[in-house]
Motif scaffolding. Sequence first.
Motif, mmCIF file in Angstrom:
data_model
loop_
_atom_site.group_PDB
_atom_site.id
_atom_site.type_symbol
_atom_site.label_atom_id
_atom_site.label_comp_id
_atom_site.label_asym_id
_atom_site.label_seq_id
_atom_site.Cartn_x
_atom_site.Cartn_y
_atom_site.Cartn_z
ATOM 1 N N ILE A 40 0.825 -1.217 0.000
ATOM 2 C CA ILE A 40 0.000 0.000 0.000
ATOM 3 C C ILE A 40 0.853 1.258 0.000
ATOM 4 O O ILE A 40 0.584 2.212 -0.736
ATOM 5 C CB ILE A 40 -0.954 -0.010 1.210
ATOM 6 N N LEU A 41 1.898 1.287 0.808
ATOM 7 C CA LEU A 41 2.666 2.521 0.991
ATOM 8 C C LEU A 41 3.658 2.822 -0.124
ATOM 9 O O LEU A 41 3.945 3.995 -0.392
ATOM 10 C CB LEU A 41 3.409 2.482 2.329
ATOM 11 N N THR A 42 4.192 1.801 -0.780
ATOM 12 C CA THR A 42 5.202 2.054 -1.814
ATOM 13 C C THR A 42 4.648 2.907 -2.960
ATOM 14 O O THR A 42 5.256 3.927 -3.297
ATOM 15 C CB THR A 42 5.802 0.733 -2.328
ATOM 16 N N PRO A 43 3.516 2.564 -3.567
ATOM 17 C CA PRO A 43 2.986 3.447 -4.620
ATOM 18 C C PRO A 43 2.632 4.838 -4.094
ATOM 19 O O PRO A 43 2.841 5.842 -4.786
ATOM 20 C CB PRO A 43 1.726 2.725 -5.115
ATOM 21 N N TYR A 44 2.124 4.905 -2.866
ATOM 22 C CA TYR A 44 1.801 6.203 -2.279
ATOM 23 C C TYR A 44 3.051 7.072 -2.160
ATOM 24 O O TYR A 44 3.028 8.255 -2.487
ATOM 25 C CB TYR A 44 1.141 6.004 -0.911
ATOM 26 N N GLY A 50 8.310 11.918 -4.221
ATOM 27 C CA GLY A 50 9.171 11.345 -5.244
ATOM 28 C C GLY A 50 10.608 11.105 -4.820
ATOM 29 O O GLY A 50 11.267 10.213 -5.341
ATOM 30 N N ASN A 51 11.112 11.886 -3.890
ATOM 31 C CA ASN A 51 12.517 11.761 -3.486
ATOM 32 C C ASN A 51 12.689 10.976 -2.181
ATOM 33 O O ASN A 51 13.680 11.140 -1.482
ATOM 34 C CB ASN A 51 13.142 13.150 -3.358
ATOM 35 N N TRP A 52 11.769 10.104 -1.845
ATOM 36 C CA TRP A 52 11.836 9.397 -0.576
ATOM 37 C C TRP A 52 13.000 8.421 -0.520
ATOM 38 O O TRP A 52 13.525 8.148 0.555
ATOM 39 C CB TRP A 52 10.519 8.703 -0.249
ATOM 40 N N LEU A 53 13.442 7.912 -1.666
ATOM 41 C CA LEU A 53 14.592 7.002 -1.657
ATOM 42 C C LEU A 53 15.874 7.715 -1.241
ATOM 43 O O LEU A 53 16.735 7.123 -0.593
ATOM 44 C CB LEU A 53 14.762 6.354 -3.037
ATOM 45 N N ILE A 54 15.984 8.981 -1.593
ATOM 46 C CA ILE A 54 17.158 9.773 -1.174
ATOM 47 C C ILE A 54 17.191 9.882 0.349
ATOM 48 O O ILE A 54 18.235 9.690 0.978
ATOM 49 C CB ILE A 54 17.132 11.167 -1.834
ATOM 50 N N HIS A 55 16.034 10.167 0.942
ATOM 51 C CA HIS A 55 15.957 10.269 2.406
ATOM 52 C C HIS A 55 16.224 8.919 3.061
ATOM 53 O O HIS A 55 16.845 8.855 4.123
ATOM 54 C CB HIS A 55 14.591 10.806 2.843
ATOM 55 N N LYS A 57 18.206 6.579 1.899
ATOM 56 C CA LYS A 57 19.654 6.348 1.840
ATOM 57 C C LYS A 57 20.405 7.214 2.852
ATOM 58 O O LYS A 57 21.357 6.765 3.475
ATOM 59 C CB LYS A 57 20.173 6.623 0.426
ATOM 60 N N GLU A 58 19.962 8.466 3.005
ATOM 61 C CA GLU A 58 20.639 9.380 3.925
ATOM 62 C C GLU A 58 20.509 8.941 5.388
ATOM 63 O O GLU A 58 21.410 9.150 6.185
ATOM 64 C CB GLU A 58 20.065 10.794 3.784
ATOM 65 N N HIS A 59 19.373 8.384 5.719
ATOM 66 C CA HIS A 59 19.093 8.039 7.114
ATOM 67 C C HIS A 59 18.892 6.538 7.300
ATOM 68 O O HIS A 59 18.143 6.108 8.181
ATOM 69 C CB HIS A 59 17.845 8.784 7.593
ATOM 70 N N PHE A 60 19.585 5.749 6.489
ATOM 71 C CA PHE A 60 19.376 4.308 6.485
ATOM 72 C C PHE A 60 19.563 3.693 7.860
ATOM 73 O O PHE A 60 18.748 2.885 8.299
ATOM 74 C CB PHE A 60 20.317 3.624 5.481
ATOM 75 N N TRP A 61 20.612 4.046 8.576
ATOM 76 C CA TRP A 61 20.898 3.410 9.864
ATOM 77 C C TRP A 61 19.852 3.754 10.914
ATOM 78 O O TRP A 61 19.497 2.914 11.746
ATOM 79 C CB TRP A 61 22.307 3.762 10.345
ATOM 80 N N ILE A 62 19.336 4.965 10.870
ATOM 81 C CA ILE A 62 18.270 5.335 11.802
ATOM 82 C C ILE A 62 17.021 4.508 11.510
ATOM 83 O O ILE A 62 16.382 3.981 12.420
ATOM 84 C CB ILE A 62 17.973 6.848 11.713
ATOM 85 N N PHE A 63 16.686 4.384 10.219
ATOM 86 C CA PHE A 63 15.523 3.575 9.843
ATOM 87 C C PHE A 63 15.722 2.102 10.200
ATOM 88 O O PHE A 63 14.776 1.435 10.624
ATOM 89 C CB PHE A 63 15.223 3.706 8.350
#
Length: 133
Positions: A40-44, A50-55, A57-63
């Motif tokens: 459900i959330l991926t298409p949303y 649109g730039n959520w993949l950048i975020h 990658k930037e905060h991967f360890w926190i996530f």
Amino acid sequence: IGAMFLSSITAIFDKIALSNVKPGNPYFVILFENLIMLVILTPYLFKTKGNWLIHLKEHFWIFLINSFLYFLLVLFVFSGFTDGPVVLVLGVKKMQILFVLLLSWLIFKDKPTKSVLFASLLMLAGIFLIKLG
């Protein structure tokens, strides 16, 4: 108010799901619920952020750390659902407010008001009364 209502409904459905999975294994329910959220959330996210993949990658360890802690939380709650009444498990889970108050005071130097402290004590007393009843 909507979040509290939905949280109550999902707790009941989680208990139903856990009661109907044989053998009683919370891992399958956790996996299936999160797969549905992923679908459900991926298409949303692609449509609205649109730039959520950048975020990501930037905060991967926190996530990653947050995801692991969330998994443990859900695992403990679901284990409680399989062994006990929903109202008691949710009551104990709501004690998280006390830990949030403590951690926000230690990490962010937040100072809770007297009314927040009083409300937290009332919640704690309510949990003990539910357990005694």
